[in-house]
Design a protein around this motif. Structure first.
Motif, short mmCIF file in Angstrom:
data_model
loop_
_atom_site.label_atom_id
_atom_site.label_comp_id
_atom_site.label_asym_id
_atom_site.label_seq_id
_atom_site.Cartn_x
_atom_site.Cartn_y
_atom_site.Cartn_z
N THR A 71 -10.09 11.66 14.24
CA THR A 71 -8.86 11.47 13.09
C THR A 71 -9.62 10.35 12.23
OG1 THR A 71 -7.93 9.81 14.71
CG2 THR A 71 -7.05 12.28 14.74
N GLU A 72 -9.37 10.29 11.13
CA GLU A 72 -10.13 9.41 10.17
C GLU A 72 -8.80 8.70 9.81
OE1 GLU A 72 -11.75 9.34 5.69
OE2 GLU A 72 -12.46 10.88 7.04
N THR A 73 -8.90 7.30 9.91
CA THR A 73 -7.96 6.23 9.46
C THR A 73 -8.35 5.58 8.11
OG1 THR A 73 -9.19 4.26 10.24
CG2 THR A 73 -7.45 5.68 11.89
N ARG A 74 -7.25 5.63 7.27
CA ARG A 74 -7.48 5.08 5.76
C ARG A 74 -6.48 4.37 5.49
NH1 ARG A 74 -9.20 10.21 1.97
NH2 ARG A 74 -11.03 11.06 3.31
N THR A 75 -6.83 3.47 4.67
CA THR A 75 -5.88 2.41 4.16
C THR A 75 -4.91 3.22 3.17
OG1 THR A 75 -7.58 0.61 4.46
CG2 THR A 75 -5.53 0.29 2.92
N PRO A 76 -3.73 3.20 3.41
CA PRO A 76 -2.76 3.70 2.38
C PRO A 76 -3.20 3.10 1.02
CG PRO A 76 -1.45 3.15 4.23
CD PRO A 76 -2.87 2.45 4.30
N ARG A 77 -3.09 4.18 -0.09
CA ARG A 77 -3.33 3.87 -1.34
C ARG A 77 -2.34 2.56 -1.94
NH1 ARG A 77 -6.75 6.11 -4.77
NH2 ARG A 77 -6.46 5.62 -6.98
N ALA A 78 -1.29 2.62 -1.30
CA ALA A 78 -0.40 1.61 -1.91
C ALA A 78 -0.54 0.19 -1.64
CB ALA A 78 1.14 1.77 -1.03
N PHE A 79 -1.62 -0.04 -0.67
CA PHE A 79 -2.04 -1.31 -0.12
C PHE A 79 -3.17 -1.83 -1.02
CE2 PHE A 79 0.37 -0.29 3.73
CZ PHE A 79 1.18 -1.20 3.56
N LEU A 80 -3.92 -0.82 -1.70
CA LEU A 80 -5.01 -1.04 -2.46
C LEU A 80 -4.83 -1.69 -3.76
CD1 LEU A 80 -7.22 2.07 -1.74
CD2 LEU A 80 -7.40 -0.02 -0.77
N ASP A 81 -3.44 -1.56 -4.43
CA ASP A 81 -3.50 -1.85 -5.65
C ASP A 81 -2.93 -3.45 -5.62
OD1 ASP A 81 -0.65 -2.04 -4.85
OD2 ASP A 81 0.01 -0.74 -6.38
N ALA A 82 -2.89 -4.24 -6.69
CA ALA A 82 -2.66 -5.82 -6.73
C ALA A 82 -1.23 -5.94 -6.11
CB ALA A 82 -2.96 -6.24 -8.02
N THR A 83 -0.40 -5.14 -6.37
CA THR A 83 1.04 -5.49 -6.06
C THR A 83 1.07 -5.22 -4.53
OG1 THR A 83 1.99 -4.30 -8.06
CG2 THR A 83 3.25 -4.43 -6.31
N GLY A 84 0.56 -4.53 -4.03
CA GLY A 84 0.55 -4.24 -2.25
C GLY A 84 -0.24 -5.48 -1.89
N VAL A 85 -1.28 -5.78 -2.50
CA VAL A 85 -1.76 -7.04 -2.00
C VAL A 85 -1.33 -8.06 -2.07
CG1 VAL A 85 -4.09 -8.54 -2.17
CG2 VAL A 85 -4.31 -6.22 -2.26
N ASN A 86 -0.72 -8.55 -3.20
CA ASN A 86 0.33 -9.56 -3.43
C ASN A 86 1.49 -9.56 -2.29
OD1 ASN A 86 -1.17 -10.72 -5.29
ND2 ASN A 86 -0.12 -9.84 -7.11
N LEU A 87 2.05 -8.69 -2.10
CA LEU A 87 3.22 -8.49 -1.04
C LEU A 87 2.62 -8.68 0.16
CD1 LEU A 87 4.93 -5.12 -2.21
CD2 LEU A 87 5.84 -7.63 -2.41
N LEU A 88 1.57 -8.32 0.76
CA LEU A 88 0.91 -8.91 1.85
C LEU A 88 0.71 -10.15 1.81
CD1 LEU A 88 -1.49 -5.69 2.79
CD2 LEU A 88 0.66 -6.21 4.04
N LEU A 89 0.10 -10.83 0.74
CA LEU A 89 -0.18 -12.20 1.15
C LEU A 89 0.93 -13.03 1.11
CD1 LEU A 89 -3.09 -12.29 -1.61
CD2 LEU A 89 -3.55 -12.80 0.84
N ASN A 90 2.21 -12.87 0.11
CA ASN A 90 3.22 -13.27 0.19
C ASN A 90 3.83 -13.32 1.78
OD1 ASN A 90 3.05 -14.18 -2.25
ND2 ASN A 90 4.37 -12.62 -3.03
N GLU A 91 4.06 -12.23 2.28
CA GLU A 91 4.55 -12.01 3.63
C GLU A 91 3.84 -12.92 4.45
OE1 GLU A 91 5.08 -8.61 6.97
OE2 GLU A 91 5.35 -7.95 4.83
#
Length: 77
Positions: free
Chosen positions: A4-24
């Motif tokens: 099985t191949e693990t991929r990062t969901p596309r939602a986390f690749l955009d700036a909004t997703g990164v900002n949400l992760l950083l804020n959390e």
């Protein structure tokens, strides 16, 4: 067995997703710091009341602890 191949969901690749992760992550860090600071204050209060320190001694103790906190913060930068 199937590989099985693990991929990062596309939602986390955009700036909004990164900002949400950083804020959390920042909020988690702030909560952790607040917990540590509250515990430190509680220990100080116990020390002050347990040793029946007067106001001048308690104030001096608080100044010493404040200086240690500032030194620790400068060393970690």
């Amino acid at each position: 067995m199937r590989k099985t191949e693990t991929r990062t969901p596309r939602a986390f690749l955009d700036a909004t997703g990164v900002n949400l992760l950083l804020n959390e992550a920042r909020m988690d860090e702030r909560r952790g710091c607040a917990d540590v600071f509250a515990a430190r204050l509680e220990r100080l209060a116990l020390h002050i009341t347990g040793n029946r320190l007067g106001s001048i001694d308690a104030a001096e103790l608080l100044r010493d602890v404040a200086q240690r906190i500032q030194n620790d913060a400068q060393e970690s930068c």
